[in-house]
Write a protein that holds these residues in place. Sequence first.
Motif, mmCIF file in Angstrom:
data_model
loop_
_atom_site.group_PDB
_atom_site.id
_atom_site.type_symbol
_atom_site.label_atom_id
_atom_site.label_comp_id
_atom_site.label_asym_id
_atom_site.label_seq_id
_atom_site.Cartn_x
_atom_site.Cartn_y
_atom_site.Cartn_z
ATOM 1 N N ARG A 1 -17.960 4.574 -31.798
ATOM 2 C CA ARG A 1 -16.742 5.367 -31.614
ATOM 3 C C ARG A 1 -15.726 4.901 -32.638
ATOM 4 N NH1 ARG A 1 -12.425 3.026 -29.446
ATOM 5 N NH2 ARG A 1 -12.668 0.997 -28.469
ATOM 6 N N LEU A 2 -14.929 5.839 -33.101
ATOM 7 C CA LEU A 2 -13.878 5.515 -34.065
ATOM 8 C C LEU A 2 -12.807 4.706 -33.352
ATOM 9 C CD1 LEU A 2 -12.688 5.851 -36.910
ATOM 10 C CD2 LEU A 2 -11.616 7.968 -36.105
ATOM 11 N N ALA A 3 -12.581 3.489 -33.810
ATOM 12 C CA ALA A 3 -11.599 2.610 -33.180
ATOM 13 C C ALA A 3 -10.272 2.635 -33.914
ATOM 14 C CB ALA A 3 -12.136 1.183 -33.124
ATOM 15 N N GLU A 4 -10.334 2.826 -35.226
ATOM 16 C CA GLU A 4 -9.106 2.751 -36.022
ATOM 17 C C GLU A 4 -9.359 3.385 -37.382
ATOM 18 O OE1 GLU A 4 -5.898 -0.837 -36.926
ATOM 19 O OE2 GLU A 4 -7.849 -1.295 -36.056
ATOM 20 N N GLU A 5 -8.316 3.941 -37.964
ATOM 21 C CA GLU A 5 -8.406 4.432 -39.339
ATOM 22 C C GLU A 5 -7.122 4.111 -40.074
ATOM 23 O OE1 GLU A 5 -8.421 8.847 -39.902
ATOM 24 O OE2 GLU A 5 -8.590 8.836 -37.726
ATOM 25 N N SER A 6 -7.230 4.058 -41.397
ATOM 26 C CA SER A 6 -6.084 3.691 -42.212
ATOM 27 C C SER A 6 -6.037 4.571 -43.455
ATOM 28 C CB SER A 6 -6.207 2.222 -42.633
ATOM 29 O OG SER A 6 -5.216 1.899 -43.588
ATOM 30 N N ASP A 7 -4.842 4.809 -43.948
ATOM 31 C CA ASP A 7 -4.666 5.548 -45.198
ATOM 32 C C ASP A 7 -4.394 4.592 -46.366
ATOM 33 O OD1 ASP A 7 -2.099 4.755 -44.637
ATOM 34 O OD2 ASP A 7 -1.223 6.758 -44.780
ATOM 35 N N GLU B 1 -16.545 0.934 -33.484
ATOM 36 C CA GLU B 1 -17.029 -0.039 -32.517
ATOM 37 C C GLU B 1 -18.235 0.553 -31.831
ATOM 38 O OE1 GLU B 1 -13.751 -0.881 -29.914
ATOM 39 O OE2 GLU B 1 -12.798 -2.209 -31.377
ATOM 40 N N LEU C 1 -12.295 3.499 -42.254
ATOM 41 C CA LEU C 1 -12.556 3.703 -40.834
ATOM 42 C C LEU C 1 -13.150 2.434 -40.236
ATOM 43 C CD1 LEU C 1 -14.383 7.147 -41.161
ATOM 44 C CD2 LEU C 1 -11.951 6.767 -40.726
ATOM 45 N N ARG C 2 -12.782 2.161 -38.998
ATOM 46 C CA ARG C 2 -13.391 1.036 -38.281
ATOM 47 C C ARG C 2 -13.999 1.592 -37.000
ATOM 48 N NH1 ARG C 2 -12.333 -2.737 -34.278
ATOM 49 N NH2 ARG C 2 -10.216 -2.011 -33.877
#
Length: 75
Positions: free
Chosen positions: A32-38, A68, A65-66
């Motif tokens: 599952r997508l836990a975090e994203e950053s630009d 888990e 993208l991070r």
Amino acid sequence: MAPVGAPATTGGDTHRIDKAIVISLAEAHGFRLAEESDLFANAEDDRTINVFDPSIRRKSDRFLLRFEKNQAPDL
């Protein structure tokens, strides 16, 4: 990053992929997508040039993208 909605085959031409495809593939394999950053975003990149083109190389619009791994349900 490929333009939103670009098919997976875009990678063969420009070496780019739509972020939604990466997320979908990861989710299909139990993540599952836990975090994203630009952090690596570049609004000046129109996302149509091959990432190895000298005019955009190392400056292309990218995503971070991070994921888990989903936990197994309790039995």
